[in-house]
Each structure stands twice: as structure tokens, then as C-alpha cells.
Design a protein around this motif. Structure first.
Motif, PDB file in Angstrom:
ATOM      1  N   ASN A 118       1.934 -19.771   7.877  1.00 33.21           N
ATOM      2  CA  ASN A 118       1.437 -20.194   9.193  1.00 33.21           C
ATOM      3  C   ASN A 118       0.386 -19.241   9.761  1.00 33.21           C
ATOM      4  O   ASN A 118      -0.068 -19.398  10.893  1.00 33.21           O
ATOM      5  CB  ASN A 118       2.598 -20.360  10.180  1.00 33.21           C
ATOM      6  N   GLY A 119       0.029 -18.207   8.943  1.00 36.20           N
ATOM      7  CA  GLY A 119      -1.018 -17.279   9.358  1.00 36.20           C
ATOM      8  C   GLY A 119      -0.534 -15.997   9.985  1.00 36.20           C
ATOM      9  O   GLY A 119      -1.306 -15.030  10.108  1.00 36.20           O
ATOM     10  N   ALA A 120       0.712 -15.920  10.404  1.00 33.96           N
ATOM     11  CA  ALA A 120       1.250 -14.703  10.996  1.00 33.96           C
ATOM     12  C   ALA A 120       1.402 -13.624   9.920  1.00 33.96           C
ATOM     13  O   ALA A 120       1.524 -13.920   8.732  1.00 33.96           O
ATOM     14  CB  ALA A 120       2.596 -14.982  11.656  1.00 33.96           C
ATOM     15  N   THR A 121       1.394 -12.368  10.326  1.00 34.03           N
ATOM     16  CA  THR A 121       1.595 -11.256   9.404  1.00 34.03           C
ATOM     17  C   THR A 121       2.891 -10.522   9.759  1.00 34.03           C
ATOM     18  O   THR A 121       3.298 -10.471  10.927  1.00 34.03           O
ATOM     19  CB  THR A 121       0.424 -10.272   9.423  1.00 34.03           C
ATOM     20  N   LEU A 122       3.480  -9.939   8.740  1.00 34.07           N
ATOM     21  CA  LEU A 122       4.743  -9.212   8.902  1.00 34.07           C
ATOM     22  C   LEU A 122       4.604  -7.893   8.153  1.00 34.07           C
ATOM     23  O   LEU A 122       4.426  -7.878   6.934  1.00 34.07           O
ATOM     24  CB  LEU A 122       5.897 -10.048   8.349  1.00 34.07           C
ATOM     25  N   ARG A 123       4.668  -6.781   8.883  1.00 31.17           N
ATOM     26  CA  ARG A 123       4.485  -5.456   8.308  1.00 31.17           C
ATOM     27  C   ARG A 123       5.834  -4.755   8.188  1.00 31.17           C
ATOM     28  O   ARG A 123       6.668  -4.805   9.101  1.00 31.17           O
ATOM     29  CB  ARG A 123       3.553  -4.630   9.202  1.00 31.17           C
ATOM     30  N   CYS A 124       6.048  -4.088   7.035  1.00 29.45           N
ATOM     31  CA  CYS A 124       7.313  -3.387   6.828  1.00 29.45           C
ATOM     32  C   CYS A 124       7.083  -2.164   5.942  1.00 29.45           C
ATOM     33  O   CYS A 124       6.069  -2.058   5.246  1.00 29.45           O
ATOM     34  CB  CYS A 124       8.347  -4.308   6.187  1.00 29.45           C
ATOM     35  N   GLU A 125       8.054  -1.269   5.961  1.00 30.15           N
ATOM     36  CA  GLU A 125       7.995  -0.110   5.070  1.00 30.15           C
ATOM     37  C   GLU A 125       8.414  -0.497   3.656  1.00 30.15           C
ATOM     38  O   GLU A 125       7.855   0.010   2.673  1.00 30.15           O
ATOM     39  CB  GLU A 125       8.889   1.010   5.603  1.00 30.15           C
TER      40      GLU A 125
ATOM     41  N   PRO B 275       6.262   0.997  -5.684  1.00 31.73           N
ATOM     42  CA  PRO B 275       7.589   1.435  -5.230  1.00 31.73           C
ATOM     43  C   PRO B 275       8.065   0.862  -3.904  1.00 31.73           C
ATOM     44  O   PRO B 275       9.230   1.042  -3.547  1.00 31.73           O
ATOM     45  CB  PRO B 275       7.430   2.955  -5.132  1.00 31.73           C
ATOM     46  N   ARG B 276       7.192   0.179  -3.172  1.00 30.75           N
ATOM     47  CA  ARG B 276       7.592  -0.336  -1.856  1.00 30.75           C
ATOM     48  C   ARG B 276       8.166  -1.755  -1.914  1.00 30.75           C
ATOM     49  O   ARG B 276       8.720  -2.232  -0.927  1.00 30.75           O
ATOM     50  CB  ARG B 276       6.386  -0.338  -0.909  1.00 30.75           C
TER      51      ARG B 276
ATOM     52  N   ASP C  53       0.857  -1.177   0.000  1.00 31.39           N
ATOM     53  CA  ASP C  53       0.000   0.000   0.000  1.00 31.39           C
ATOM     54  C   ASP C  53       0.897   1.233   0.000  1.00 31.39           C
ATOM     55  O   ASP C  53       2.120   1.118  -0.138  1.00 31.39           O
ATOM     56  CB  ASP C  53      -0.962  -0.016   1.188  1.00 31.39           C
ATOM     57  N   GLU C  54       0.325   2.413   0.171  1.00 31.54           N
ATOM     58  CA  GLU C  54       1.118   3.634   0.073  1.00 31.54           C
ATOM     59  C   GLU C  54       2.137   3.765   1.197  1.00 31.54           C
ATOM     60  O   GLU C  54       3.190   4.383   1.018  1.00 31.54           O
ATOM     61  CB  GLU C  54       0.193   4.854   0.065  1.00 31.54           C
ATOM     62  N   GLN C  55       1.846   3.209   2.352  1.00 27.64           N
ATOM     63  CA  GLN C  55       2.743   3.361   3.514  1.00 27.64           C
ATOM     64  C   GLN C  55       3.717   2.199   3.704  1.00 27.64           C
ATOM     65  O   GLN C  55       4.698   2.325   4.435  1.00 27.64           O
ATOM     66  CB  GLN C  55       1.910   3.515   4.802  1.00 27.64           C
ATOM     67  N   GLY C  56       3.453   1.068   3.078  1.00 26.91           N
ATOM     68  CA  GLY C  56       4.330  -0.073   3.293  1.00 26.91           C
ATOM     69  C   GLY C  56       3.787  -1.340   2.662  1.00 26.91           C
ATOM     70  O   GLY C  56       3.031  -1.302   1.683  1.00 26.91           O
ATOM     71  N   VAL C  57       4.177  -2.461   3.246  1.00 33.55           N
ATOM     72  CA  VAL C  57       3.809  -3.770   2.706  1.00 33.55           C
ATOM     73  C   VAL C  57       3.425  -4.690   3.861  1.00 33.55           C
ATOM     74  O   VAL C  57       4.099  -4.704   4.899  1.00 33.55           O
ATOM     75  CB  VAL C  57       4.982  -4.410   1.928  1.00 33.55           C
TER      76      VAL C  57
END
Length: 412
Positions: free
Chosen positions: A222-229, A359-360, A212-216
Motif C-alpha cells: 500500500n506504499g507505507a514503509t516499516l523500519r526495524c532493527e 545479519p539483520r 542495511d548496516e543499521q536495520g531493515v
């Protein structure tokens, strides 16, 4: 994808150097690097050394993909001649690519010395003409390199035989080359990332990417999520599965390694990387303990089971080729293996974003015969992109060059 077969020497020699944990909980960081090979290691190290919180995820054990099967030739010489790159992209860009690869060897050496115990060794590179009709092209290539200050000389057939003990119509000799243990280097770099506060997880596989515009946001299997810029896709040849169109062709290459040979038997081969002008090319170099590592006989096989079945036969064929050039060397493949690699049409890598993800999300596709040198370049290039700075190779090593090349060819 099964990226290797047989008994890759680096994994056998080193074993599992570090056991990293699996990521099983929701998490966040500055940059996620997908891929636990030497490319991912160099990128993660570069970013973490400059203040970025990096999380690396690898679906296998670290180093157990293509890096375990790499023969780790460190060259500034690209599989595509400088003369051919100049015809495609102009002389300035061709020289820029070659010079960046030359500088990368010194940068890798600096890292290797700081890390210690990664079997780094400076070597010479002997690029010989496989046939008489190849001599003119190699001399043209040498002239362009010398024009731009690259340290290289021509050896005629008599000099090749006198210095290296085999018959060839001629060869380009350069002082700038090196070798390394890529598997051990990757582990040491990842351990350094962890020491700086970064995180490395193996047996951790990505299911989906949502930029998305702010990150990925990454969702793991395994169902876990990982948020990053920012996300860097450094999963080697498997990265192509995430692109809408193929940008490279997967192929198989084969290699074997001998028991240690005496310095008297090896002569100058002990400190010289040797490769030929034929495509696919035969190549070889020594390890720090005097083993001869031989590779080549590439083919278009992309089905692991078929590749696996060819390893023994391919190793025997490579051994016969070496014995034909150097009858004094009695080749005995102690370990032999095959591995998947990819080739781009122009021999250059891809680093940076692709329009399919925005771009991310950045790709690190260090494809070709000098992939480790490319990975070192890509580490600094991607850091520049993530930090919003310019880099001289941003355009040439981007996906956009494909459109420019197609437009130029249509114009012809």
C-alpha cells in the motif's frame, strides 16, 4: 499462495477470534515479524516478553494460513530418526536436536497453561512399525534414545494388540507428547503481544525488503514503509520465495476429523498419538472433546486446485486405513481438508540469517512433522541471535549446515 483447502477444523470451530487492523502508515519498531501463524506468534511472544517492541504483519487474517490446517502434533520425535541424524551430523548434535524438541513441549505447556483455553493436553506417543522389516530400525532407534535418557519402551506385537487394539509388528511407546489447538493458541499469543505494547496487523502485505548496516526497511504493497532493527521472516512455506535457492520441498498433506466418539470406543487412543514408520506416514490423535483427527497420505502436489480436488478422495482413503486397523471404529469424516507443508532433506528446521540478506534478516522455517515444537525452539534461538548471545543450536539449525553437509558428502 493458497495454503489450504476444504474445511480446516480449527478455523470452523473458532471462527475469527480477533480482528486486527491494517497498517497503512509509515512506522518503526525494534523487530518486525512477518507471518501471523503459530510460528510468528511464538516468536513475537518470546521477543515481546523480553522487552522488544514487536510489530507483526500478516497478509491474510491471523491464523488463516497453514496454522488453520495444522493437525498440531507436539512431539520430540523428529521425522528423521535420531540414528539417521547421528550418521549425518554426529551423535551429539542428533541428541541435541531431540532433547531441544523434548524441552519445547514443556515450554509450550507453560505458555498454554498461562494463556488458558487452547486445548493443550499431554499424550503418549505410539510409533509403530508398518512392516516387519521396519522392526530392526525402530529397535535401533529405541536403543539410542534410551542410551541418552529418553523415556521410551518397546511393545511387541502382542502388547500393541492388547493395549491398543490393532495389529503391528511392534512399536516404540513414549510418554512425552501433547496436542493443542494451534489456531486458538496463535490468537491468544498475539493478543498477549498487543497487551504488552506490541502491534499486530493483518491484511498487510510486504512488497520489498531493503536491509542495511543499521536495520531493515520494508515497503508495503500500500506504499507505507516499516523500519526495524531486525526482521524475522516467519511466513511459513511462502518464505522460500525470498531465497535464491530452494531449501525444502513443498508437498500436500490431507486430514479429516470425526464427530466426538465415546471413551469406550476410543480406549487408550483417547490419550495416545499414533503414527507409523512408513513414509509418508499415517497419523492420528484425539482432540479435547473426543474427536479423532486423522492425517497423512501426503503427495508431491503443489498446485492448489489439484490439491483441492483430491481432498474428499484422500479423506475417504484415510478413513479406510483407520477402519482396517480398528474395525470397531466407524469413521465418518465430518470435516476434511488439505494443506501445504514443506520438508527439508534432513528433517531439521532453519532459523537465522541467510547470506542473501545479511545479519539483520532472520528466517524462521519450522518445517517438518513437529513444526510447532521447532517454532518454540526457534523463538528462543532467534531471540538469542537478535540479542547477540550464543545458542547451542545456532549452527545445526542454520543455513550453513547445508554447505557443511555438501562438503562432507563430497569428501566421501
Amino acid at each position: 499462495m493458497d495454503l489450504k483447502s476444504g474445511y480446516p477444523y480449527w478455523a470452523i470451530k473458532n471462527g475469527l477470534l480477533t480482528a486486527f487492523p491494517q497498517l497503512t502508515h509509515d512506522h518503526a519498531c525494534d523487530v518486525v515479524v512477518i507471518g501471523g501463524g503459530i510460528t510468528g506468534a511464538l516468536i513475537a511472544d518470546e521477543l515481546s516478553r523480553h522487552g522488544h517492541h514487536v510489530v507483526v504483519i500478516e497478509q491474510r487474517d491471523v491464523g488463516w494460513g497453514s496454522s488453520a490446517a495444522s493437525t498440531a502434533l507436539l512431539q520430540y520425535e523428529i521425522d528423521t530418526h535420531m540414528t539417521d541424524l547421528a550418521k549425518r551430523y554426529g551423535e551429539a548434535d542428533a541428541v541435541l536436536a531431540y532433547r531441544a524438541c523434548a524441552e519445547a513441549i514443556g515450554e509450550i505447556e507453560t505458555l498454554a497453561v498461562a494463556l488458558g483455553d487452547v486445548d493443550f493436553e499431554r499424550q503418549e506417543s505410539l510409533y509403530y512399525a508398518s512392516h516387519e522389516e521396519d522392526v530392526a530400525a525402530l529397535k535401533e532407534e529405541l536403543a539410542l534414545r534410551q542410551k541418552h535418557g529418553f523415556d521410551a519402551i518397546w511393545l511387541d506385537s502382542d502388547a500393541v494388540f492388547a493395549e491398543y487394539g490393532f495389529d503391528a509388528p511392534g512399536a516404540i511407546l513414549t510418554q512425552l507428547a501433547a496436542s493443542i489447538d494451534p489456531y486458538r493458541m496463535a490468537y491468544r499469543l498475539f493478543n498477549a503481544v498487543v497487551e504488552r505494547g506490541g502491534e499486530v496487523y493483518d491484511r498487510t502485505q510486504m512488497e520489498s525488503i531493503a536491509p542495511d548496516e543499521q536495520g531493515v526497511t520494508l515497503t508495503l504493497t500500500n506504499g507505507a514503509t516499516l523500519r526495524c532493527e531486525y526482521l524475522v521472516m516467519a511466513a511459513g512455506y511462502e518464505s522460500q520465495a525470498w531465497l535464491p535457492d530452494k531449501v525444502a520441498i513443498n508437498r500436500s498433506s490431507y486430514a479429516f476429523i470425526t464427530d466426538p466418539l465415546s471413551p469406550e470406543a476410543l480406549g487408550k487412543l483417547r490419550h495416545t498419538m499414533v503414527w507409523e514408520s512408513a513414509r509418508p506416514y499415517l497419523y492420528m490423535r484425539c482432540t479435547g472433546d473426543g474427536r479423532l483427527l486423522v492425517g497423512g497420505d501426503d503427495d508431491d502436489e503443489d498446485i492448489p486446485k489439484r490439491r483441492d480436488a483430491r481432498v474428499e478422495e484422500k479423506a475417504a482413503g484415510l478413513a479406510r486405513k483407520i477402519e482396517a486397523l480398528w474395525p470397531r471404529l466407524d469413521m465418518n469424516p465430518t470435516f476434511s481438508w488439505g494443506g501445504t507443508f514443506a520438508e527439508t532433506e534432513d528433517g531439521l528446521p532453519f532459523f537465522g540469517p541467510h547470506e542473501a540478506f545479511g545479519p539483520r534478516v532472520h528466517f524462521a522455517m519450522a518445517y517438518g512433522g513437529n513444526g510447532i515444537s521447532y517454532s518454540m525452539i526457534g523463538a528462543t534461538l532467534l531471540r538469542a541471535l537478535i540479542e547477540g548471545r550464543e545458542h547451542p543450536l545456532k549452527a545445526l539449525f542454520s543455513f550453513q549446515r547445508l554447505a557443511k553437509l555438501a562438503a562432507r558428502e563430497d569428501g566421501c
